[in-house]
Design an enzyme around this catalytic site. Structure first.
Site, PDB file in Angstrom:
ATOM      1  N   SER A 132       0.869  -1.175   0.000  1.00 25.19           N
ATOM      2  CA  SER A 132       0.000   0.000   0.000  1.00 25.19           C
ATOM      3  C   SER A 132       0.904   1.222   0.000  1.00 25.19           C
ATOM      4  O   SER A 132       2.069   1.136   0.398  1.00 25.19           O
ATOM      5  CB  SER A 132      -0.880   0.005   1.253  1.00 25.19           C
ATOM      6  OG  SER A 132      -1.516   1.251   1.439  1.00 25.19           O
ATOM      7  N   TYR A 141      -2.374  -1.025  10.295  1.00 24.75           N
ATOM      8  CA  TYR A 141      -2.262  -1.170   8.843  1.00 24.75           C
ATOM      9  C   TYR A 141      -0.962  -0.553   8.335  1.00 24.75           C
ATOM     10  O   TYR A 141      -0.237  -1.174   7.540  1.00 24.75           O
ATOM     11  CB  TYR A 141      -3.460  -0.493   8.182  1.00 24.75           C
ATOM     12  CG  TYR A 141      -3.534  -0.648   6.678  1.00 24.75           C
ATOM     13  CD1 TYR A 141      -3.905  -1.853   6.108  1.00 24.75           C
ATOM     14  CD2 TYR A 141      -3.249   0.420   5.829  1.00 24.75           C
ATOM     15  CE1 TYR A 141      -3.989  -2.003   4.726  1.00 24.75           C
ATOM     16  CE2 TYR A 141      -3.334   0.288   4.460  1.00 24.75           C
ATOM     17  CZ  TYR A 141      -3.703  -0.927   3.914  1.00 24.75           C
ATOM     18  OH  TYR A 141      -3.777  -1.058   2.544  1.00 24.75           O
TER      19      TYR A 141
END
Length: 248
Positions: free
Chosen positions: A142, A155
């Site tokens: 990401s 995350y």
């Protein structure tokens, strides 16, 4: 390059980025093993591929479970005969919030799927590819793996770990015919994003220098490039697919 008869395994392929990547690679001619925690959504991806004339099989897997991953790899090699390419896409995110309110259970769950899951799959894929002396692997990280995702401590940490793991593996196996890279998507118009109010989606799109969210097809094509011989001199790369957001 020709994808005909190339064997590919993709985790988290029941929806979103994973599904579109599986469909895209199958359309290029690859034989695909679709893996997902959900048998229903994974089977749906297989149906899409077969309806378009492609070749695909489904194998259920919980990437956070070592035994489940080992079964996935064994079944994949059995189905494909070889493992030429792999995409480690399975992942989840924590709900935005302040770090001092983040539960240990939420932290453990995100890290277990996003980082431990990537490690377990990567380890198994490397073992399968070493015997053949070749292979390419893409870890879906990401842009939160190279910058901060505000309010998403678990995350952000897990995806930074995926980027670090990618670099480590890339250098260890560079002389053994195996390339390992990462794709780092930004804000992508997935079914999950579509569940948010349109006004909020418009705000997110406006924040991106290119003026739109990315599509799952954008990520699928970038992933296919890193798997292909066209990127044959690239390893350890973290390819941003975020419309310039990282540099804004």
């Amino acid at each position: 390059m020709s994808w005909t008869d190339k064997g590919v395994m993709i985790t988290g392929a029941g929806s979103g980025i994973g599904r579109d990547t599986a469909v895209h690679l199958a359309a290029l001619g690859a034989r695909v093993v679709v893996s997902d925690l959900s048998e229903e959504t994974g089977a749906g991806t297989v149906e899409l591929i077969r309806a378009a004339g492609g070749t695909a099989d489904f194998v259920a897997c919980d990437v956070a479970d070592e035994g489940s991953v080992e079964e996935l790899l064994a079944r994949t090699v059995e189905l494909l005969g070889t493992l030429d390419h792999a995409v480690n896409n399975a992942g989840i995110a924590d709900h935005p919030g302040e770090l001092h309110e983040l539960s240990a259970e939420s932290w453990d769950r995100v890290v277990a799927v996003d980082l431990r899951g990537t490690f377990l799959c990567l380890r198994g894929e490397l073992r399968a590819m070493l015997g053949a002396g070749h292979g390419t692997i893409v870890n879906i990280a990401s842009n939160a793996g190279v910058k901060n995702a505000p309010g998403m401590a678990a995350y952000t940490s897990a995806k930074h770990g995926v980027v670090g793991l990618t670099k480590n593996a890339a250098l260890q196996y560079a002389r053994r015919g195996i390339r390992v890279n990462a794709v780092c998507p930004g804000t992508i118009a997935t079914p999950g994003i579509a569940s948010f109010p349109q006004e909020l989606q418009d705000t997110w799109a406006d924040m991106i220098p290119m003026g739109r969210m990315g599509t799952t097809a954008d990520v699928a094509k970038a992933t296919a490039y890193l798997l292909s011989e066209d990127s044959g001199f690239l390893t350890g790369v973290s390819l941003l697919v975020d419309g310039g957001l990282m540099y804004d």
